[in-house]
Design an enzyme around this catalytic site. Structure first.
Site, PDB file in Angstrom:
ATOM      1  N   MET A  67     -23.162  -4.301  38.054  1.00  0.00           N
ATOM      2  CA  MET A  67     -24.396  -4.874  38.533  1.00  0.00           C
ATOM      3  C   MET A  67     -24.156  -6.342  38.850  1.00  0.00           C
ATOM      4  O   MET A  67     -23.672  -7.080  38.005  1.00  0.00           O
ATOM      5  CB  MET A  67     -25.459  -4.742  37.457  1.00  0.00           C
ATOM      6  CG  MET A  67     -25.833  -3.340  37.163  1.00  0.00           C
ATOM      7  SD  MET A  67     -27.523  -3.377  36.677  1.00  0.00           S
ATOM      8  CE  MET A  67     -27.579  -2.342  35.310  1.00  0.00           C
ATOM      9  N   THR A  68     -24.526  -6.702  40.036  1.00  0.00           N
ATOM     10  CA  THR A  68     -24.248  -8.065  40.488  1.00  0.00           C
ATOM     11  C   THR A  68     -24.897  -8.299  41.839  1.00  0.00           C
ATOM     12  O   THR A  68     -25.467  -7.382  42.426  1.00  0.00           O
ATOM     13  CB  THR A  68     -22.723  -8.285  40.586  1.00  0.00           C
ATOM     14  OG1 THR A  68     -22.457  -9.659  40.706  1.00  0.00           O
ATOM     15  CG2 THR A  68     -22.120  -7.560  41.753  1.00  0.00           C
TER      16      THR A  68
END
Length: 191
Positions: free
Chosen positions: A1-2
């Site tokens: 997640m980013t």
């Protein structure tokens, strides 16, 4: 997640990312570097499994250097991206995929370039791109303010704005923004 973003400008390229590394629903680090500078002309922004991305980047650096030594001249940004995508695809073909999405940004004699690359081996050239869990939000900002005549300074502000917008709504993105600028090559004039 980013959240990672890349922007092509009239003066070079700009990459931006958040700093949060998550482990499921736990924040593993608040100071993660998601932009890796390969040299003065090429950098990669990372979304996905950090260990896989680090391995691919190390391999790409070594392979790229070997190819340049054999050829006697540097690889273009597209050739470098193809090398990275081929390395990622080799993992998929061997049933050991690298769980990454990469934005490859760089400058060469042909100009400024932003490419997306993933484990499928596909590469796509873009004027701007985003990846990661916050990318739908970042794309909203990028699509509303991108112009082909952006300067590097303006693109830095746009990249930061896109990542910050994603950090407001995406729990997988956060803890600040990193931005990297690679200026275009200065062409020598013939005398």
């Amino acid at each position: 997640m980013t959240t990672i973003v890349g922007i092509k400008t009239r003066e070079g390229v700009v990459l931006g990312s958040d700093k949060r590394a998550s482990k499921g629903f736990f924040i593993g680090s608040k100071i993660t570097q998601k932009i890796a500078k390969i040299d003065d002309t090429l950098a990669i922004a990372i979304a996905g499994q950090l260990s896989d991305a680090e391995y691919l980047i190390k391999m790409a650096k070594a392979e790229r250097k070997l190819m340049e030594l054999r050829r006697g001249f540097p690889l273009t940004v597209k050739e470098s991206t193809r090398l990275i995508a081929n390395l990622a695809y080799s993992g998929l073909k061997n049933y050991q995929p690298y769980f990454v999405e990469l934005l490859v940004a760089g400058v060469d004699e042909e100009g400024s370039h932003i490419y997306t690359a993933d484990m499928s081996g596909a590469i796509i050239g873009e004027d701007f791109a985003s990846s990661g869990s916050g990318s739908p939000i970042a794309y909203g900002v990028l699509e509303s303010v991108y112009r082909s005549d952006l300067t590097n300074e303006e693109a830095k502000e746009v990249a930061a704005k896109a990542v910050k917008a994603a950090m407001e709504r995406d729990p997988g993105s956060g803890n600040g923004v990193d931005v990297l600028v690679i200026p275009a090559l200065v062409k020598a004039e013939a005398v």
